[in-house]
Design an enzyme around this catalytic site. Structure first.
Site, PDB file in Angstrom:
ATOM      1  N   ARG A   1      -6.943  22.800 -61.825  1.00 41.75           N
ATOM      2  CA  ARG A   1      -8.303  23.342 -61.938  1.00 41.75           C
ATOM      3  C   ARG A   1      -8.877  23.726 -60.584  1.00 41.75           C
ATOM      4  O   ARG A   1      -9.323  24.860 -60.376  1.00 41.75           O
ATOM      5  CB  ARG A   1      -9.233  22.286 -62.577  1.00 41.75           C
ATOM      6  CG  ARG A   1      -9.234  22.272 -64.067  1.00 41.75           C
ATOM      7  CD  ARG A   1     -10.099  21.115 -64.566  1.00 41.75           C
ATOM      8  NE  ARG A   1      -9.443  19.868 -64.258  1.00 41.75           N
ATOM      9  CZ  ARG A   1      -8.777  19.143 -65.152  1.00 41.75           C
ATOM     10  NH1 ARG A   1      -8.760  19.501 -66.404  1.00 41.75           N
ATOM     11  NH2 ARG A   1      -8.162  18.043 -64.799  1.00 41.75           N
TER      12      ARG A   1
ATOM     13  N   ASP B   1       3.532  23.888 -57.623  1.00 39.73           N
ATOM     14  CA  ASP B   1       3.078  22.872 -58.577  1.00 39.73           C
ATOM     15  C   ASP B   1       4.270  22.440 -59.412  1.00 39.73           C
ATOM     16  O   ASP B   1       5.211  23.226 -59.579  1.00 39.73           O
ATOM     17  CB  ASP B   1       1.968  23.452 -59.491  1.00 39.73           C
ATOM     18  CG  ASP B   1       1.151  22.363 -60.176  1.00 39.73           C
ATOM     19  OD1 ASP B   1       1.728  21.525 -60.893  1.00 39.73           O
ATOM     20  OD2 ASP B   1      -0.078  22.338 -59.991  1.00 39.73           O
TER      21      ASP B   1
ATOM     22  N   ARG C   1      -6.287  13.629 -52.183  1.00 39.63           N
ATOM     23  CA  ARG C   1      -6.169  12.231 -51.769  1.00 39.63           C
ATOM     24  C   ARG C   1      -5.341  12.189 -50.488  1.00 39.63           C
ATOM     25  O   ARG C   1      -4.304  12.843 -50.386  1.00 39.63           O
ATOM     26  CB  ARG C   1      -5.478  11.377 -52.844  1.00 39.63           C
ATOM     27  CG  ARG C   1      -6.306  11.136 -54.090  1.00 39.63           C
ATOM     28  CD  ARG C   1      -7.548  10.265 -53.825  1.00 39.63           C
ATOM     29  NE  ARG C   1      -8.350  10.048 -55.030  1.00 39.63           N
ATOM     30  CZ  ARG C   1      -9.411  10.770 -55.376  1.00 39.63           C
ATOM     31  NH1 ARG C   1      -9.819  11.761 -54.616  1.00 39.63           N
ATOM     32  NH2 ARG C   1     -10.082  10.484 -56.489  1.00 39.63           N
TER      33      ARG C   1
ATOM     34  N   GLU D   1     -11.104   4.262 -46.691  1.00 36.42           N
ATOM     35  CA  GLU D   1     -12.473   4.792 -46.650  1.00 36.42           C
ATOM     36  C   GLU D   1     -13.448   3.620 -46.659  1.00 36.42           C
ATOM     37  O   GLU D   1     -13.567   2.950 -47.677  1.00 36.42           O
ATOM     38  CB  GLU D   1     -12.710   5.718 -47.866  1.00 36.42           C
ATOM     39  CG  GLU D   1     -11.823   6.950 -47.804  1.00 36.42           C
ATOM     40  CD  GLU D   1     -11.996   7.918 -48.980  1.00 36.42           C
ATOM     41  OE1 GLU D   1     -12.815   7.654 -49.874  1.00 36.42           O
ATOM     42  OE2 GLU D   1     -11.300   8.935 -48.994  1.00 36.42           O
TER      43      GLU D   1
ATOM     44  N   ASP E   1     -11.470  15.663 -46.779  1.00 37.88           N
ATOM     45  CA  ASP E   1     -12.600  14.942 -47.365  1.00 37.88           C
ATOM     46  C   ASP E   1     -12.186  13.531 -47.757  1.00 37.88           C
ATOM     47  O   ASP E   1     -12.986  12.770 -48.279  1.00 37.88           O
ATOM     48  CB  ASP E   1     -13.072  15.712 -48.612  1.00 37.88           C
ATOM     49  CG  ASP E   1     -14.338  15.143 -49.222  1.00 37.88           C
ATOM     50  OD1 ASP E   1     -15.239  14.770 -48.451  1.00 37.88           O
ATOM     51  OD2 ASP E   1     -14.433  15.068 -50.458  1.00 37.88           O
TER      52      ASP E   1
ATOM     53  N   HIS F   1     -15.720  11.820 -48.196  1.00 40.73           N
ATOM     54  CA  HIS F   1     -15.483  11.914 -49.643  1.00 40.73           C
ATOM     55  C   HIS F   1     -16.719  12.455 -50.378  1.00 40.73           C
ATOM     56  O   HIS F   1     -17.269  11.802 -51.266  1.00 40.73           O
ATOM     57  CB  HIS F   1     -15.066  10.554 -50.213  1.00 40.73           C
ATOM     58  CG  HIS F   1     -14.163  10.688 -51.403  1.00 40.73           C
ATOM     59  ND1 HIS F   1     -13.096   9.872 -51.639  1.00 40.73           N
ATOM     60  CD2 HIS F   1     -14.160  11.584 -52.437  1.00 40.73           C
ATOM     61  CE1 HIS F   1     -12.482  10.227 -52.758  1.00 40.73           C
ATOM     62  NE2 HIS F   1     -13.112  11.277 -53.259  1.00 40.73           N
ATOM     63  N   ILE F   2     -17.105  13.676 -49.984  1.00 41.75           N
ATOM     64  CA  ILE F   2     -18.308  14.289 -50.571  1.00 41.75           C
ATOM     65  C   ILE F   2     -17.982  15.440 -51.518  1.00 41.75           C
ATOM     66  O   ILE F   2     -18.859  16.206 -51.901  1.00 41.75           O
ATOM     67  CB  ILE F   2     -19.259  14.819 -49.464  1.00 41.75           C
ATOM     68  CG1 ILE F   2     -18.502  15.761 -48.511  1.00 41.75           C
ATOM     69  CG2 ILE F   2     -19.940  13.687 -48.720  1.00 41.75           C
ATOM     70  CD1 ILE F   2     -19.397  16.718 -47.743  1.00 41.75           C
TER      71      ILE F   2
ATOM     72  N   ALA G   1     -17.462  15.811 -54.617  1.00 41.10           N
ATOM     73  CA  ALA G   1     -18.252  15.913 -55.855  1.00 41.10           C
ATOM     74  C   ALA G   1     -19.718  15.566 -55.613  1.00 41.10           C
ATOM     75  O   ALA G   1     -20.499  15.437 -56.549  1.00 41.10           O
ATOM     76  CB  ALA G   1     -17.675  14.965 -56.900  1.00 41.10           C
TER      77      ALA G   1
HETATM   78  P1  NAD Z   1      -5.795  19.002 -62.117  1.00 38.35           P
HETATM   79  O1  NAD Z   1      -5.105  17.951 -62.912  1.00 38.35           O
HETATM   80  O2  NAD Z   1      -6.411  20.155 -62.831  1.00 38.35           O
HETATM   81  O3  NAD Z   1      -4.768  19.618 -61.031  1.00 38.35           O
HETATM   82  C1  NAD Z   1      -3.864  18.833 -60.301  1.00 38.35           C
HETATM   83  C2  NAD Z   1      -2.567  19.607 -60.198  1.00 38.35           C
HETATM   84  O4  NAD Z   1      -1.654  18.848 -59.400  1.00 38.35           O
HETATM   85  C3  NAD Z   1      -1.880  19.829 -61.563  1.00 38.35           C
HETATM   86  O5  NAD Z   1      -1.658  21.221 -61.780  1.00 38.35           O
HETATM   87  C4  NAD Z   1      -0.599  19.029 -61.450  1.00 38.35           C
HETATM   88  O6  NAD Z   1       0.489  19.615 -62.159  1.00 38.35           O
HETATM   89  C5  NAD Z   1      -0.362  19.046 -59.945  1.00 38.35           C
HETATM   90  N1  NAD Z   1       0.551  18.010 -59.500  1.00 38.35           N
HETATM   91  C6  NAD Z   1       0.593  16.712 -59.874  1.00 38.35           C
HETATM   92  N2  NAD Z   1       1.598  16.084 -59.238  1.00 38.35           N
HETATM   93  C7  NAD Z   1       2.185  17.010 -58.439  1.00 38.35           C
HETATM   94  C8  NAD Z   1       3.292  16.974 -57.537  1.00 38.35           C
HETATM   95  N3  NAD Z   1       3.974  15.850 -57.322  1.00 38.35           N
HETATM   96  N4  NAD Z   1       3.623  18.111 -56.886  1.00 38.35           N
HETATM   97  C9  NAD Z   1       2.927  19.256 -57.117  1.00 38.35           C
HETATM   98  N5  NAD Z   1       1.882  19.359 -57.954  1.00 38.35           N
HETATM   99  C10 NAD Z   1       1.531  18.248 -58.613  1.00 38.35           C
HETATM  100  O7  NAD Z   1      -6.859  18.246 -61.244  1.00 38.35           O
HETATM  101  P2  NAD Z   1      -8.084  18.889 -60.431  1.00 38.35           P
HETATM  102  O8  NAD Z   1      -9.301  18.825 -61.270  1.00 38.35           O
HETATM  103  O9  NAD Z   1      -7.671  20.203 -59.870  1.00 38.35           O
HETATM  104  O10 NAD Z   1      -8.252  17.798 -59.267  1.00 38.35           O
HETATM  105  C11 NAD Z   1      -7.191  17.578 -58.342  1.00 38.35           C
HETATM  106  C12 NAD Z   1      -7.459  16.339 -57.533  1.00 38.35           C
HETATM  107  O11 NAD Z   1      -8.571  16.552 -56.672  1.00 38.35           O
HETATM  108  C13 NAD Z   1      -7.880  15.104 -58.352  1.00 38.35           C
HETATM  109  O12 NAD Z   1      -6.770  14.412 -58.877  1.00 38.35           O
HETATM  110  C14 NAD Z   1      -8.632  14.284 -57.343  1.00 38.35           C
HETATM  111  O13 NAD Z   1      -7.746  13.392 -56.694  1.00 38.35           O
HETATM  112  C15 NAD Z   1      -9.141  15.315 -56.345  1.00 38.35           C
HETATM  113  N6  NAD Z   1     -10.598  15.410 -56.368  1.00 38.35           N
HETATM  114  C16 NAD Z   1     -11.253  15.070 -55.241  1.00 38.35           C
HETATM  115  C17 NAD Z   1     -12.638  15.133 -55.206  1.00 38.35           C
HETATM  116  C18 NAD Z   1     -13.380  14.770 -53.963  1.00 38.35           C
HETATM  117  O14 NAD Z   1     -14.487  14.261 -54.040  1.00 38.35           O
HETATM  118  N7  NAD Z   1     -12.815  15.046 -52.797  1.00 38.35           N
HETATM  119  C19 NAD Z   1     -13.369  15.520 -56.357  1.00 38.35           C
HETATM  120  C20 NAD Z   1     -12.647  15.883 -57.499  1.00 38.35           C
HETATM  121  C21 NAD Z   1     -11.260  15.829 -57.504  1.00 38.35           C
END
Ligand code: NAD
Length: 319
Positions: free
Chosen positions: A160, A180, A241, A270, A265, A291-292, A294
């Site tokens: 996403r 991916d 992460r 943390e 971020d 970590h901002i 969201a």
């Molecule tokens: P999502 O599930 O839509 O997308 C994650 C993608 O990573 C998927 O397409 C998945 O197939 C891929 N993936 C998983 N393991 C993999 C690997 N080993 N190699 C390659 N690709 C791999 O999730 P999203 O909504 O896009 O969010 C992604 C991440 O962002 C979350 O899991 C979260 O950790 C992080 N996030 C951080 C914040 C923040 O405050 N910084 C906020 C929201 C999300």
């Protein structure tokens, strides 16, 4: 602590513990439906271990860690709601074994993280944070940066956030490549991009965006070998992460001036505590936010709304 119309005599199933800071909309929405809500955004691990058994549902963000020992002390707990997307702070296997449902607010903060990704890329490209720090230190001096247009963005984790970030980068005139474990042909075609292997992507991208879910396969996905494949001077943005990168190997690449910059971020701790981590975040070409991703008014409202709706549905099912 906020009690609803119900009180401690409520059956466990209707008692919800909210562990991290959430929008009031979520607390009020749950209370309006007659649930007992205990709001303890600063709850400690020890308190959680002692008290979790009294609740039918728990709401967490990323601060609260629900490891197997906590989950196994959870008594009648039926639902874990993650008010956000990453579930790496929750032991899903332990939850599944105990028949506990885990729900998330996937997608609710995507736009906010996308905007942060683009901001961090431009910050490094134009050295905004670095020059700002210089001016504050009394050093008013121009330094040349670089444009994004015409450069290649390599998106690792084209989900996403990856896709929506690519849409904005494409609009800025960047070429998109992605890696991916699951390929989405429609999405990649929509940004006129192409999928490559991880190694190919690392060798071609000028800006690398790490946007994977943290899981067993993505932990230390970018290690010493992968860092050695990165184009000299390329920039890395990481808002997913920190553990997706080997931090000590990253520090070495930055010290050797192999990587142009690192903007993130997320941290391995943390707040940061290891010496190498502190060294890394003090470098000129490193930009860190606490970590901002969201942390916008809009995202927090959407997170609260989606968590409330999914939690109420799950509570209905669990009743
Ligand atoms: P999502 O599930 O839509 O997308 C994650 C993608 O990573 C998927 O397409 C998945 O197939 C891929 N993936 C998983 N393991 C993999 C690997 N080993 N190699 C390659 N690709 C791999 O999730 P999203 O909504 O896009 O969010 C992604 C991440 O962002 C979350 O899991 C979260 O950790 C992080 N996030 C951080 C914040 C923040 O405050 N910084 C906020 C929201 C999300």
């Amino acid at each position: 602590m906020i009690g609803s119309v119900a009180d401690k005599k409520n059956p466990t199933a209707n008692r919800i513990l909210v562990c991290d800071t959430v929008d009031n909309l979520l607390l009020e929405g749950l209370k309006k439906k007659g649930h007992f809500v205990e709001y303890r955004p600063k709850i400690t691990r020890e308190e959680l271990q002692n008290d979790l058994g009294e609740f039918g549902a728990v709401v967490v963000r990323s601060r609260t860690k629900l490891d197997s020992s906590i989950i196994n002390s959870a008594g009648e707990l039926k639902i874990i709601a993650r008010a956000g997307i990453g579930t790496d702070n929750i032991d899903i296997d332990a939850a599944t074994q105990r028949g506990i449902e885990v729900i998330t607010a996937a997608g609710s903060s995507t736009q906010s993280v996308v905007e942060l990704n683009v901001a961090l890329a431009i910050d490094m490209a134009r050295k905004i944070s670095h020059l700002d720090r210089n001016i504050r230190a009394g050093n008013f001096k121009k330094e040349e940066g670089t444009e994004l247009r015409g450069k290649t963005a390599g998106i690792i984790g084209f989900g996403r956030i990856g896709y929506e970030t690519a849409m904005v980068l494409r609009a800025l005139g960047m070429n998109i490549i992605a890696y991916d474990v699951v390929e989405n042909t429609d999405a990649i075609n929509h940004v006129q991009g192409k999928y490559l292997s991880l190694n190919e992507l690392l060798g071609e991208a000028d800006f690398i965006f790490i946007l994977v879910t943290l899981n067993r396969g993505s932990k230390s996905l970018i290690g010493e070998k992968e860092l050695s494949l990165i184009r000299k001077g390329a920039f890395i943005v990481n808002t997913s992460r920190a553990e997706a990168i080997d931090g000590k190997a990253l520090l070495k690449s930055l010290e050797d001036a192999k990587i142009g910059g690192y903007a993130s971020d997320v941290l391995w701790n943390e707040p940061p505590k290891e010496e190498w981590e502190k060294k890394l975040i003090s470098m000129n070409n490193v930009v860190i936010t606490p970590h901002i991703g969201a942390q916008t008014a809009e995202a927090q409202k959407r997170v609260a709304q989606m968590t409330m709706e999914k939690l109420l549905k799950a509570l209905d099912g669990a009743a």
